[in-house]
Enzyme design. Sequence first.
Site, PDB file in Angstrom:
ATOM      1  CE  LYS A 156      -3.898   1.912   2.675  1.00  8.11           C
ATOM      2  NZ  LYS A 156      -4.798   1.643   3.801  1.00  8.11           N
ATOM      3  CB  SER A 185      -8.151   3.419   2.773  1.00  6.11           C
ATOM      4  OG  SER A 185      -7.278   2.869   3.733  1.00  6.11           O
ATOM      5  CB  SER A 223      -8.166   0.434   5.499  1.00  2.00           C
ATOM      6  OG  SER A 223      -8.899   1.619   5.432  1.00  2.00           O
TER       7      SER A 223
HETATM    8  N1  GLN Z   1     -13.046   3.963   6.515  1.00  4.78           N
HETATM    9  C1  GLN Z   1     -12.357   4.300   7.704  1.00  4.78           C
HETATM   10  C2  GLN Z   1     -11.894   5.717   7.674  1.00  4.78           C
HETATM   11  O1  GLN Z   1     -12.051   6.341   6.683  1.00  4.78           O
HETATM   12  C3  GLN Z   1     -11.181   3.380   7.923  1.00  4.78           C
HETATM   13  C4  GLN Z   1     -10.052   3.657   7.028  1.00  4.78           C
HETATM   14  C5  GLN Z   1      -8.846   2.860   7.365  1.00  4.78           C
HETATM   15  O2  GLN Z   1      -8.926   1.807   7.992  1.00  4.78           O
HETATM   16  N2  GLN Z   1      -7.683   3.383   6.983  1.00  4.78           N
HETATM   17  O3  GLN Z   1     -11.393   6.238   8.614  1.00  4.78           O
END
Ligand code: GLN
Length: 496
Positions: free
Chosen positions: A76, A151, A175
């Site tokens: 990532k 994400s 994510s």
């Molecule tokens: N969807 C959640 C957020 O936007 C989690 C994102 C993540 O785990 N990086 O904070």
Amino acid sequence: MSALLDLTVLELGRAIRKGEVSPVEAVRAALAVAGDGCGGAFISLDAEEVVKRAKALENGAKKIENPLFGVPMALKDNICFTGLPTTCASEMLKNFRPPYDAYVVERLNNAGAICLGKTNMDEFGMGSTGETSVFGPVVNPWSPDRVAGGSSAGSAAAVSRGGCWYALGSDTGGSVRLPAAFCGLTGIKPTYGTVSRCGLVAYASSFDQIGPLSRDAADCAAVLDVIQGHDCRDSTSLPGAYGYLLAGLTGDIRGMRIGMPVQSFGDELDPEVRARVSEVADVLRNRGAVVEECELPALEYAVSAYYVMACAQAGSNLARYDGVRYGHRAPGCANPEELHMQSRTQGFGAEVKRRILLGTFVLSAGYYDDYYRKALMAREQIKQEFSRLLERYDLLLTPVAPGPAPRLGESLNDPKRMYLSDIYTVCANLTGLPALSMPCGFHSCGVPVGVQLTGPALGEDKVLNAAHAYQQETDWHRRRPECFGKGGTDRWSGRR
Ligand code: GLN
């Protein structure tokens, strides 16, 4: 399409160690997909360097006895890797080349892994759909008009399309697990503190944790075995000896007690997702587990508590991008104030700005007690409910998301709905517990449905073993999308 792509990490690793397949062959097979658009999954890759690394491993004097030896993977783009830029899919870091490798990258390098490229993501990890990237959205491999989940969208799409065999994501509120669910993969967020955050660009430090996405639980175990462990450069890293997870995968779950919190199966849940997740309970029962309903009333506070705390931590973590010491520097500014303001205005996207504003607000003098302190209390209550449940049960079984992968564009206009879709995943981050997502069927709209298993702290062995048992009974994790092995530039708007 190369038949190699269909192998699991363990199968490919074994073939490489036996000399039946060379790392260069594996790299070339993956590059044919990863280097060809791959549905927007990759932000950067350097084919020449990757082939060089594969050749070096091939000709190396000593072969490393690790399941990951010679197996291409992706990272990532918020994980520092000296070979390529680390952009966090943001204008702010578009030109950032890290001077060091993240701890997890060091470990993977020592195991003989090959990093193929950096994957697309929501900007700074903020999002649940993979659409807030400055490089454009990632397409769901199963349905090109739907999101891949966020994400860690690119990490999931890359593995799902056959662009690599496994990938690392980061999980602050779901994510790793959400994109794994939407793309039909297995992904795990380990216990907080078991995988070093050194070299992971911070979003919300008390939640962030790196985790693998791959095709099955055994592959996840093999990756975790390499990346977990104590690191003195991360003050939240847990000391102690870590047992080998792969060796513990027996598939024997007789007598295991599994709770299904009724609050996780409320009205917000899509009926088809409910049905698929209930079928998982039946499979686990057939393997000898005891599955029963239980209560988790504090679930109703989870999303609010998570977003208050995540935004507050994001607000302070992102303060460092000031155009002076870090990040994009706006040209032609007359004074430091203007430079600061313009650099941040130009460098951050809309979702990141929304989070910074929200985070600054909940931490401000007049509102701290109303929001941040309350969120801390809610977090404590959620923690207590989970620890009480995990005294009675070995694992908890829930959906990963309330519905199937949304259509592209749908959530961008409705951030609140996007936040609510994190209801089942944020609990593992609020509590620090390990949680895994794996495929358990399909939705009638054509995309995979995921199920989540949450375990006690340091209970990765239980979580993975239950998933392994399920995957011995079912073949959802063996399904491949139509685009598998083909690449494809649909909706690709980023650079390569
Ligand atoms: N969807 C959640 C957020 O936007 C989690 C994102 C993540 O785990 N990086 O904070």
